[in-house]
Scaffold this active site. Structure first.
Site, short mmCIF file in Angstrom:
data_model
loop_
_atom_site.label_atom_id
_atom_site.label_comp_id
_atom_site.label_asym_id
_atom_site.label_seq_id
_atom_site.Cartn_x
_atom_site.Cartn_y
_atom_site.Cartn_z
N ARG A 159 -7.06 -1.00 10.54
CA ARG A 159 -7.74 -0.23 9.77
C ARG A 159 -9.11 -0.98 9.38
O ARG A 159 -9.96 -0.40 9.19
CB ARG A 159 -7.04 0.09 8.48
CG ARG A 159 -7.70 1.05 7.38
CD ARG A 159 -6.60 1.87 6.42
NE ARG A 159 -6.26 0.73 5.58
CZ ARG A 159 -5.60 0.94 4.40
NH1 ARG A 159 -4.93 2.08 4.58
NH2 ARG A 159 -5.18 0.11 3.62
N LYS B 203 -12.43 2.09 4.25
CA LYS B 203 -12.14 1.38 3.06
C LYS B 203 -13.26 0.46 2.75
O LYS B 203 -13.14 -0.65 3.03
CB LYS B 203 -10.96 0.71 3.39
CG LYS B 203 -9.95 0.48 2.11
CD LYS B 203 -8.76 0.35 2.52
CE LYS B 203 -7.84 -0.37 1.10
NZ LYS B 203 -7.80 0.04 0.05
N1 PXG Z 1 -6.05 5.71 -1.10
C1 PXG Z 1 -6.86 5.03 -1.29
C2 PXG Z 1 -8.25 5.43 -1.72
C3 PXG Z 1 -6.91 3.44 -1.41
O1 PXG Z 1 -7.70 2.52 -1.66
C4 PXG Z 1 -4.50 3.89 -0.79
C5 PXG Z 1 -4.93 5.31 -0.77
C6 PXG Z 1 -3.25 3.60 -0.30
O2 PXG Z 1 -3.21 2.92 0.83
P1 PXG Z 1 -2.04 1.81 1.39
O3 PXG Z 1 -2.63 1.46 2.79
O4 PXG Z 1 -2.31 0.45 0.40
O5 PXG Z 1 -0.97 2.34 1.42
C7 PXG Z 1 -5.63 2.86 -0.84
C8 PXG Z 1 -5.17 1.60 -0.87
C9 PXG Z 1 -5.96 -1.89 -6.00
C10 PXG Z 1 -5.51 -1.55 -4.42
O6 PXG Z 1 -6.05 -2.89 -6.27
C11 PXG Z 1 -5.84 -0.37 -3.96
C12 PXG Z 1 -5.21 -0.17 -2.62
C13 PXG Z 1 -4.65 -0.96 -2.19
C14 PXG Z 1 -4.09 -2.12 -2.79
C15 PXG Z 1 -4.67 -2.43 -3.93
O7 PXG Z 1 -5.92 -0.88 -6.89
N2 PXG Z 1 -5.78 1.01 -2.02
#
Ligand code: PXG
Length: 305
Positions: free
Chosen positions: A67, A166
């Site tokens: 990703r 991302k």
């Molecule tokens: N949507 C968005 C917009 C994200 O940024 C997810 C879904 C979930 O994806 P994953 O791959 O983690 O299952 C994310 C991931 C934080 C933090 O510090 C945010 C994410 C991941 C890790 C930490 O708030 N976002």
């Protein structure tokens, strides 16, 4: 953990300061600084990943790196390292800090340039990796479930900034998070411009109706979350049929169960949306089964540190 890694940790300067991977070197956190001319800071020009290690293994490292490299390619950012080298850097950072259960933040910025936004002025990307202890959500979020609200801030349009990149540009999500907080909820449900449910500010969203497990498709503005992918993989063995489809808040209000998924939150039940109780207002039975299955998977799967 290897002998050398253990030695490295024991000789950390400053009595065990966290070591950060910074452009090819492991440095104490006090020295891990980024220039004010870095376009990651000046313009949010860069990409990142949030990854977790459980029980001495990095969960779905390949998927996270895939990703990251997809996001970089989409913004024409040459990371300057192969995915294999990046995987090595992640593991080295964990070893240097003696971490077996950790949260890993991997950031690649456009690098140092001048005050204009032209990325061509940034010859070298900045790559840093922070591996630290994971700050878990309060336990009651899992046992009692979350209250979340839909917000008026819409998810970025893919025609403006594709939500599947991302990127370091999280203001859209932050504005939604602020709105949720102002309305008394911990999390926001963001809709697409067309009014379909997209995702939360850092988590994907699922609902259950009978044995159907439904989540929005990337075309609704949902990031292809790694935890989302793991839950979709686990569901069939629990007798659930999975479906990616467009839906509106109506489906959430009338669902049997709702939950969120993300690297930090893992799988977390939702019990109230826009002041309406979901199902019987308690974390659902299927959600609890998925939480257990996800925990089992994280303890078993992953790249050894
Ligand atoms: N949507 C968005 C917009 C994200 O940024 C997810 C879904 C979930 O994806 P994953 O791959 O983690 O299952 C994310 C991931 C934080 C933090 O510090 C945010 C994410 C991941 C890790 C930490 O708030 N976002």
């Amino acid at each position: 953990m290897t002998e050398t890694a253990q030695k490295k940790v024991s000789t950390l300067p400053g009595g065990g300061s966290l070591r950060i991977y910074m452009n090819g070197a492991l440095v104490p956190k006090e020295q891990a600084v980024v220039s004010v001319f870095d376009h990651g800071l000046l313009y949010g020009d860069g990409v990142f990943e949030g990854i977790r290690a459980y029980n001495g293994r990095v969960f779905r490292l390949k998927e996270h790196l895939d990703r990251l490299y997809r996001s970089a390619r989409a913004i024409v950012l040459d990371i300057g390292m192969t995915p294999a080298e990046m995987a090595g850097a992640v593991l080295e950072t964990l070893r240097a800090n003696g971490l077996r259960d950790a949260y890993i933040r991997l950031v690649v910025t456009r690098g140092v340039g001048d005050l204009g936004l032209d990325p061509k002025k940034c010859p070298q990307p900045t790559v840093f990796i922070i591996a630290d202890k994971i700050a878990l959500y309060p336990k009651e979020c899992y046992t009692q479930g979350l209250e979340v609200n839909t917000v008026s801030t819409r998810r970025n349009s893919s025609q403006a900034l594709n939500p599947n990149i991302k990127s370091l540009n999280y203001l859209n999500n932050i504005l939604a998070k602020i709105e949720a907080g102002l309305s008394g909820a911990r999390e926001a449900i963001m809709l697409s411009l067309e009014g379909y449910v997209a995702e939360c500010t850092g988590d994907n969203l699922f609902y259950l109706k009978g044995n159907r497990l439904v989540t929005p498709p990337p075309s609704a503005g949902a990031l292809e979350g790694i935890t989302r992918g793991a839950v979709l993989d686990l569901a069939p063995a629990l007798g659930l049929m999975t479906e990616e489809k467009l839906f509106t808040p109506f489906e959430l209000y009338t669902a049997d169960e709702v939950f969120l998924t993300g690297t930090a939150a893992e799988v977390i039940p939702v019990v109230k949306i826009d002041a309406r109780s979901i199902g019987d207002g308690k974390p659902g039975a299927q959600t609890r089964r998925l939480i257990t299955a996800f925990h089992t998977l994280t303890q078993r799967d992953g790249v050894e540190i």
